[in-house]
Design a protein around this motif. Structure first.
Motif, PDB file in Angstrom:
ATOM      1  N   ILE A  36       0.822  -1.212   0.000  1.00  0.00           N
ATOM      2  CA  ILE A  36       0.000   0.000   0.000  1.00  0.00           C
ATOM      3  C   ILE A  36       0.853   1.258   0.000  1.00  0.00           C
ATOM      4  O   ILE A  36       0.584   2.204  -0.749  1.00  0.00           O
ATOM      5  CB  ILE A  36      -0.928   0.009   1.238  1.00  0.00           C
ATOM      6  CG1 ILE A  36      -1.875  -1.186   1.197  1.00  0.00           C
ATOM      7  CG2 ILE A  36      -1.698   1.315   1.334  1.00  0.00           C
ATOM      8  CD1 ILE A  36      -2.691  -1.359   2.467  1.00  0.00           C
ATOM      9  N   SER A 178       3.700   6.932  -2.566  1.00  0.00           N
ATOM     10  CA  SER A 178       2.313   6.503  -2.298  1.00  0.00           C
ATOM     11  C   SER A 178       1.431   7.668  -1.849  1.00  0.00           C
ATOM     12  O   SER A 178       0.198   7.542  -1.825  1.00  0.00           O
ATOM     13  CB  SER A 178       2.293   5.418  -1.227  1.00  0.00           C
ATOM     14  OG  SER A 178       2.830   5.909  -0.008  1.00  0.00           O
ATOM     15  N   GLY A 182      -1.833   6.917   0.869  1.00  0.00           N
ATOM     16  CA  GLY A 182      -1.218   5.598   1.010  1.00  0.00           C
ATOM     17  C   GLY A 182      -0.646   5.397   2.403  1.00  0.00           C
ATOM     18  O   GLY A 182      -0.797   4.319   2.999  1.00  0.00           O
TER      19      GLY A 182
END
Length: 725
Positions: A36, A178, A182
């Motif tokens: 992630i 990210s 994220g």
């Protein structure tokens, strides 16, 4: 009575708390979080540890105030009441069950590195074995738990120290790729890694010097574990090729193989299996106690609190928990298990922060040895950030949290509410705050002057009923030397033109004005009489009141049939559109000295209703009775708070006061001459249910008080009054 010896010092508290945290958080979740957030997973672990601090401080405080209580559910139930206690109990039960399932589903892959076996069947078999062990009553001993912690820390320490020289800085490139979303999503996912930080609260009764050792143990173990997690995850990311660990079922073993060789892998596998089986067993043991505890508090069926005579364990509770655990393992993917475990833990930690505020602001005895710093801002921070994390965790986590809340509320109203009448200290704290605010408003309202009151006569009345209305108005304006304006409103058909001949006074009009002049002398107030002819009485009343700038309208209002309620009554229209307060009188007349009662509809007494009742009682030299609905299901704390509220209200009034209960079926302790009651603006609710008190009839004049919307409390405040009173 036997007592538990307080023999757990700070080292034991640290061991318990650290042991409860280290497990799936380091052996499983880094790989899932890495997918992630990328390398920023390191920051996610640090941020998760920081966001746990408010709940850690809150639970430290509650554990030192109630060292014998034990358990998150108990604190929330006592602080927030059975409704949120039900949600917290179910949420914690699911969270711990998910954590147990995560430990097994995530731990078995480490075992399969040594043996070629199918994952799900092995996880289900281990779960069945642990459930059986819990059923027959075998527990982890303190020494075994300490040994497991020592083995884990040794293996992880060796991994971190031995692998650190192999870290490649290139593996941290694109650290923030990210983005914030994220990072927050990964933070929410790994949040469950810190769920065990407050486990020591369950043994708080056995901790020596709890005011010192509990907060130090909880915060110290949180700091230690956060640093350990961040260090290990930083090494894990730094020693493996970018992306090679992401999604792996055995991330620490993969990293150990890259730096420590086969012997290091075996050591990590041994530590992982020990830690995860220990975590799963502790999860079954602790989660099964939540239905047990809820059952003892009558929030769940009594069968869940029955203890087996043979094994001495709550068999039904353990069996139910075990069945749920097996279903999770069999049908829920590991990533979803991790998200749901974290989501429920975030929800419970948020409630812990609210519970502390409830205890601090409530009236219950609450004397913690340790108090959270930065109160209440640290608790508000924990509540807000918990909600923020939930929104970033995706649909599965949000739906899971929503399902727990909805399910908990449904279970409360279906099962709990008919059986439980206690309430949390938060409800009482809010009730007291609302009561204090209302008393301040009441005191201010007593200083408001009434310059002019309009008595609107919309139909022909006999002299006694006419006199009663004017007398009520006179009682209101007399203290301020105000004026009573009595107007007879006559309505003519729309097709009849309003011509000058309609303004010619009739003998009836002249007789009316003579009576008003006589009442002015008798009542010792300025009474002005007038007559108005119009096509629409209700508009005429409202327009006259607005143009004249009167403070209050008084009109007669007889009880209506259902058809009249649904289709509307002219006086009801006046209530909704008048620019001032309106008093509607169910007028049966009364003699002096009158017996006056101020009634509540189940909420507090509105300031205007208090003001009207006091004015009438004071003018007539009467006592004032404070009526409140009798409810045998309410808690003792509720009754004490209502008594205190009524006592403080009595002290504000300038007339003799006594409190009396009346029954919902209409039974009264005494028959008054005049009842003053608050009116409701909830029209549909009144039409369909009309659940206000039933007043004695005949023989009692009822004055229903409607405050103008400008001085009426906001919707949120009215809801608080309805819920807490």
């Amino acid at each position: 009575m036997k007592e538990l010896e307080r023999d757990l010092g700070l080292p034991a508290v640290l061991a318990i708390s650290i042991g409860a945290m280290i497990g799936s958080g380091i052996f499983i979740l880094p790989a899932l979080a890495l997918e992630i957030a990328g390398p920023a997973v390191i920051l996610a672990y640090a941020l998760a540890g920081l966001l746990v601090v408010p709940a850690a401080l809150s639970k430290s405080e509650m554990a030192t105030a109630m060292p014998e209580a034990g358990g998150t559910y108990i604190y929330i139930e006592r602080g927030m009441g059975p409704l949120l206690g039900t949600i917290a109990g179910i949420g914690t039960w699911f969270s711990l069950s998910f954590k147990g399932a995560l430990a097994l589903v995530g731990g078995v892959p480490y075992l399969l590195l040594l043996f070629d076996l199918p994952l799900k069947p092995v996880a289900l078999g281990l779960a069945g074995l642990l459930i059986l062990i819990n059923l027959v009553g075998a527990k982890q001993t303190g020494r075994l738990q300490v040994a497991i912690v020592v083995v884990m820390l040794a293996a992880l320490g060796w991994f971190a120290a031995g692998s650190a020289p192999s870290v490649q800085s290139a593996n941290y490139v694109g650290f923030f790729d990210s983005g914030l979303e994220g990072i927050l999503a990964a933070t929410g996912l790994v949040f469950v890694s810190y769920a065990g930080v407050t486990k020591v609260a369950s043994v708080a009764e056995e901790v020596e010097d709890p005011g010192r050792n509990i907060p130090l143990g909880i915060l110290g173990s949180l700091a230690f574990t956060t640093v350990l997690y961040v260090a290990i995850v930083a090494v894990l990311v730094g020693v493996t090729d970018p992306g090679s660990v992401a999604g792996s079922l055995t991330p620490v073993a993969v990293a150990a193989e890259a730096t420590l060789g086969q012997f290091g892998v075996v050591a990590v596998i041994a530590a992982a299996i020990l830690a995860l089986i220990s975590t799963a067993n502790a999860g079954i043991l602790s989660s099964s106690r939540y239905p047990f505890a809820m059952s003892r508090d009558r929030l769940a069926p009594p069968s869940l609190s029955k203890v087996s005579e043979r094994f001495g364990t709550p068999v039904t509770s353990i069996t139910l928990t075990g069945a749920v655990l097996l279903l999770f393992i069999a049908f829920v993917p590991i990533l979803d298990i991790a998200k749901l475990a974290s989501a429920f833990q975030i929800l419970v930690f948020a409630l812990i922060n609210v519970a502390v505020i409830a205890f601090r602001e409530g009236s219950a005895e609450y004397e913690p040895e340790f108090t959270s710093p930065l109160y209440p801002w640290i608790q508000i921070f924990g509540l807000v950030t918990g909600g923020l994390l939930l929104t970033q965790m995706g649909t599965v986590a949000l739906v899971g949290a929503a399902a727990i809340i909805v399910g908990g509320v449904a279970w409360f109203f279906f099962y709990v509410r008919p059986r439980v009448d206690r309430e949390g200290v938060a409800t009482d704290a809010v009730r007291r705050r609302v009561g204090r605010d209302l008393l301040s408003e009441t005191e201010s309202a007593m200083n408001d002057s009434r310059r002019e009151v309009l008595v609107a006569l919309t139909k022909n009345l006999d002299a006694d009923r006419e006199r009663s209305l004017v007398s009520i108005a006179a009682d209101l304006v007399r203290p301020d030397d105000g004026r009573v304006v009595v107007v007879r409103f006559e309505e003519v058909p729309d097709q009849a033109p309003l011509t000058d001949d309609l303004t010619v006074q009739s003998p009836s009009d002249r007789s009316f004005e003579t009576r008003m002049a006589s009442l002015s002398e008798e009542l010792d107030v300025d009474v002005e009489a007038d007559e108005i002819v119009s096509h629409d009485t209700k508009h005429a009343v409202v327009n006259f009141a607005e143009n004249r700038g009167v403070d209050t309208i008084i009109a007669e209002h007889e009880p209506l049939r259902l058809r009249s309620r649904l289709l509307g009554d002219p006086i009801d229209w006046v209530v909704r559109h008048a620019s001032c307060d309106v008093l509607l009188v169910d007028n049966l007349g009364y003699d002096l000295p009158a017996r006056i009662a101020l009634s509540s509809d189940g909420g507090p007494y509105p300031p205007l209703a208090v003001n009207v009742a006091e004015a009438i009682a004071k003018a007539d030299g009467s006592k004032l009775s404070l009526w409140y609905p009798e409810n045998s299901t309410e808690s003792d704390q509720y009754k004490r708070t209502i008594d205190e509220y009524q006592s403080e209200l009595s002290a504000l009034l300038s007339v003799p006061v006594r409190s009396e209960l009346f029954r919902a079926d209409g039974g009264q302790p005494s028959t008054p001459d005049v009842v003053v009651r608050p009116g409701s603006d909830e029209r549909l609710r009144n039409v369909l249910f009309d659940d206000g008190p039933v007043f004695p009839s005949p023989g009692c004049t009822t004055i229903t008080v409607y405050q103008h919307e400008s001085s009426r409390p906001r919707l949120g405040r009215r809801l608080l009054e309805r819920v807490t009173f």
